[in-house]
Design a protein around this motif. Structure first.
Motif, PDB file in Angstrom:
ATOM      1  N   ARG A  42      19.116  50.321  56.368  1.00  0.00           N
ATOM      2  CA  ARG A  42      20.093  49.249  56.572  1.00  0.00           C
ATOM      3  C   ARG A  42      21.501  49.768  56.304  1.00  0.00           C
ATOM      4  N   MET A  43      21.665  50.527  55.217  1.00  0.00           N
ATOM      5  CA  MET A  43      22.989  51.046  54.855  1.00  0.00           C
ATOM      6  C   MET A  43      23.512  52.018  55.913  1.00  0.00           C
ATOM      7  N   ARG A  44      22.648  52.898  56.392  1.00  0.00           N
ATOM      8  CA  ARG A  44      23.091  53.884  57.375  1.00  0.00           C
ATOM      9  C   ARG A  44      23.431  53.230  58.707  1.00  0.00           C
ATOM     10  N   TYR A  45      22.689  52.202  59.076  1.00  0.00           N
ATOM     11  CA  TYR A  45      23.014  51.473  60.305  1.00  0.00           C
ATOM     12  C   TYR A  45      24.390  50.822  60.191  1.00  0.00           C
ATOM     13  N   ARG A  46      24.626  50.128  59.090  1.00  0.00           N
ATOM     14  CA  ARG A  46      25.917  49.456  58.916  1.00  0.00           C
ATOM     15  C   ARG A  46      27.064  50.458  58.895  1.00  0.00           C
ATOM     16  N   ALA A  47      26.870  51.568  58.185  1.00  0.00           N
ATOM     17  CA  ALA A  47      27.931  52.567  58.086  1.00  0.00           C
ATOM     18  C   ALA A  47      28.221  53.206  59.440  1.00  0.00           C
ATOM     19  N   SER A  48      27.186  53.592  60.175  1.00  0.00           N
ATOM     20  CA  SER A  48      27.402  54.270  61.452  1.00  0.00           C
ATOM     21  C   SER A  48      28.045  53.352  62.479  1.00  0.00           C
ATOM     22  N   HIS A  49      27.654  52.087  62.506  1.00  0.00           N
ATOM     23  CA  HIS A  49      28.236  51.166  63.487  1.00  0.00           C
ATOM     24  C   HIS A  49      29.647  50.745  63.098  1.00  0.00           C
ATOM     25  N   ALA A  50      29.933  50.685  61.809  1.00  0.00           N
ATOM     26  CA  ALA A  50      31.309  50.433  61.389  1.00  0.00           C
ATOM     27  C   ALA A  50      32.198  51.614  61.755  1.00  0.00           C
ATOM     28  N   ALA A  51      31.693  52.836  61.584  1.00  0.00           N
ATOM     29  CA  ALA A  51      32.464  54.019  61.980  1.00  0.00           C
ATOM     30  C   ALA A  51      32.740  54.008  63.477  1.00  0.00           C
ATOM     31  N   LEU A  52      31.742  53.624  64.271  1.00  0.00           N
ATOM     32  CA  LEU A  52      31.961  53.511  65.720  1.00  0.00           C
ATOM     33  C   LEU A  52      33.068  52.508  66.016  1.00  0.00           C
ATOM     34  N   ARG A  53      33.052  51.363  65.352  1.00  0.00           N
ATOM     35  CA  ARG A  53      34.074  50.352  65.582  1.00  0.00           C
ATOM     36  C   ARG A  53      35.460  50.862  65.179  1.00  0.00           C
ATOM     37  N   LEU A  54      35.524  51.609  64.092  1.00  0.00           N
ATOM     38  CA  LEU A  54      36.798  52.174  63.666  1.00  0.00           C
ATOM     39  C   LEU A  54      37.344  53.131  64.722  1.00  0.00           C
ATOM     40  N   ILE A  55      36.503  54.022  65.217  1.00  0.00           N
ATOM     41  CA  ILE A  55      36.940  55.019  66.196  1.00  0.00           C
ATOM     42  C   ILE A  55      37.321  54.357  67.516  1.00  0.00           C
ATOM     43  N   LEU A  56      36.523  53.401  67.970  1.00  0.00           N
ATOM     44  CA  LEU A  56      36.862  52.683  69.203  1.00  0.00           C
ATOM     45  C   LEU A  56      38.156  51.891  69.029  1.00  0.00           C
ATOM     46  N   GLY A  57      38.291  51.227  67.882  1.00  0.00           N
ATOM     47  CA  GLY A  57      39.493  50.433  67.652  1.00  0.00           C
ATOM     48  C   GLY A  57      40.746  51.281  67.656  1.00  0.00           C
ATOM     49  N   GLU A  58      40.697  52.450  67.018  1.00  0.00           N
ATOM     50  CA  GLU A  58      41.876  53.316  66.992  1.00  0.00           C
ATOM     51  C   GLU A  58      42.177  53.895  68.371  1.00  0.00           C
ATOM     52  N   ALA A  59      41.164  54.099  69.195  1.00  0.00           N
ATOM     53  CA  ALA A  59      41.386  54.594  70.554  1.00  0.00           C
ATOM     54  C   ALA A  59      41.970  53.517  71.464  1.00  0.00           C
ATOM     55  N   LEU A  60      41.626  52.256  71.185  1.00  0.00           N
ATOM     56  CA  LEU A  60      42.034  51.157  72.062  1.00  0.00           C
ATOM     57  C   LEU A  60      43.180  50.320  71.495  1.00  0.00           C
ATOM     58  N   GLY A  61      43.607  50.606  70.270  1.00  0.00           N
ATOM     59  CA  GLY A  61      44.655  49.808  69.649  1.00  0.00           C
ATOM     60  C   GLY A  61      44.181  48.436  69.220  1.00  0.00           C
ATOM     61  N   LEU A  62      42.913  48.331  68.791  1.00  0.00           N
ATOM     62  CA  LEU A  62      42.334  47.074  68.356  1.00  0.00           C
ATOM     63  C   LEU A  62      41.810  47.201  66.933  1.00  0.00           C
ATOM     64  N   ALA A  63      41.717  46.084  66.238  1.00  0.00           N
ATOM     65  CA  ALA A  63      41.073  46.084  64.929  1.00  0.00           C
ATOM     66  C   ALA A  63      39.576  46.295  65.123  1.00  0.00           C
ATOM     67  N   PRO A  64      38.906  46.978  64.187  1.00  0.00           N
ATOM     68  CA  PRO A  64      37.472  47.235  64.357  1.00  0.00           C
ATOM     69  C   PRO A  64      36.646  45.980  64.632  1.00  0.00           C
ATOM     70  N   ALA A  65      36.962  44.889  63.957  1.00  0.00           N
ATOM     71  CA  ALA A  65      36.185  43.659  64.143  1.00  0.00           C
ATOM     72  C   ALA A  65      36.438  43.014  65.501  1.00  0.00           C
ATOM     73  N   GLU A  66      37.501  43.420  66.192  1.00  0.00           N
ATOM     74  CA  GLU A  66      37.827  42.838  67.498  1.00  0.00           C
ATOM     75  C   GLU A  66      37.086  43.505  68.649  1.00  0.00           C
ATOM     76  N   ILE A  67      36.433  44.637  68.394  1.00  0.00           N
ATOM     77  CA  ILE A  67      35.715  45.337  69.443  1.00  0.00           C
ATOM     78  C   ILE A  67      34.534  44.487  69.904  1.00  0.00           C
TER      79      ILE A  67
END
Length: 232
Positions: A42-67
């Motif tokens: 559970r912890m690794r799933y949450r961490a990996s998907h949050a990291a994906l959201r962070l990277i996508l958000g920084e590439a798109l100029g969006l907050a991670p939760a907005e992806i």
């Protein structure tokens, strides 16, 4: 020539960091995480998907939760909403590592596997991989088979994930090179140009990136240990 950006992520986080990760996930991700039986999964799933959201958000100029994410026709996750079609991405995690890839103008797939002892590697290869791959694996010395098997597995999985075809493309329908040979796509009915590259995720891991483009440029980065603080 296309370009791909790759991030290696260490999933060993503190409880406070994991709380920050959980806060940016959407309802579907939270539900999926809750279905894992082992707390570490559970912890690794949450961490990996949050990291994906962070990277996508920084590439798109969006907050991670907005992806916004959705499943494509073959089940491969893709961007939804206003960001649809702007870039292709892929995520893989195994053990304490996650691998995230982004590409513009080309399909991308990534796979990372924690290397572990496997007693029936040759049987699995002969049952599921292409005959030339199984033969190349069998020709190796016994003490090299485990590492080569997981390297081969990540090469094939990265290609399948780039295509987004899931189980609709049997693993014996195409061939890739077998470690210690450099990663290459050897045979595929659909053809086309591909770039495969091995990624160093540390001792005990095998990892591959596949980009559906000739001679794609690849930049590899590591997320710093304090990356969850950037989720706020």
């Amino acid at each position: 020539m296309s370009a791909a950006d790759i991030w290696i992520v260490d999933l060993a986080l503190s409880p406070d960091q994991l709380d920050l990760c959980a806060a940016v996930l959407d309802a579907a991700e939270r539900d999926r995480a809750a279905r894992f039986l082992r707390p570490v999964d559970r912890m690794r799933y949450r961490a990996s998907h949050a990291a994906l959201r962070l990277i996508l958000g920084e590439a798109l100029g969006l907050a991670p939760a907005e992806i916004r994410l959705e499943a494509g026709a073959g089940g491969k996750p893709e961007l939804a909403g206003s960001a649809r079609g702007t870039l292709d991405f892929n995520l893989s995690h195994s053990g304490g590592r996650a691998l995230i890839g982004l590409a513009r103008g080309a399909a991308i797939g990534v796979d990372v596997e924690e290397i572990r002892p496997i007693t029936d590697a040759l049987r699995i290869a002969r049952a599921h991989f292409a005959p030339d791959e199984a033969a190349a694996l069998a020709a190796l010395s016994p003490n090299a088979i485990d590492h080569a098997f997981f390297g081969l597995w990540t090469r094939k999985e990265a290609v399948v994930k780039a295509l987004g075809s899931g189980l609709s493309l049997p693993l014996n329908r195409f061939s890739v090179s077998v470690p210690p040979e450099p990663p290459r796509l050897l045979r595929m009915a659909e053809g086309g140009a591909w770039t495969l590259a091995g990624i160093d995720c540390g001792a005990g891991y095998a990892a591959t990136i596949a980009v559906r483009s000739a001679e794609a440029g690849i930049a590899v980065r590591h997320l710093r240990g304090d990356w969850p603080s950037r989720l706020q």
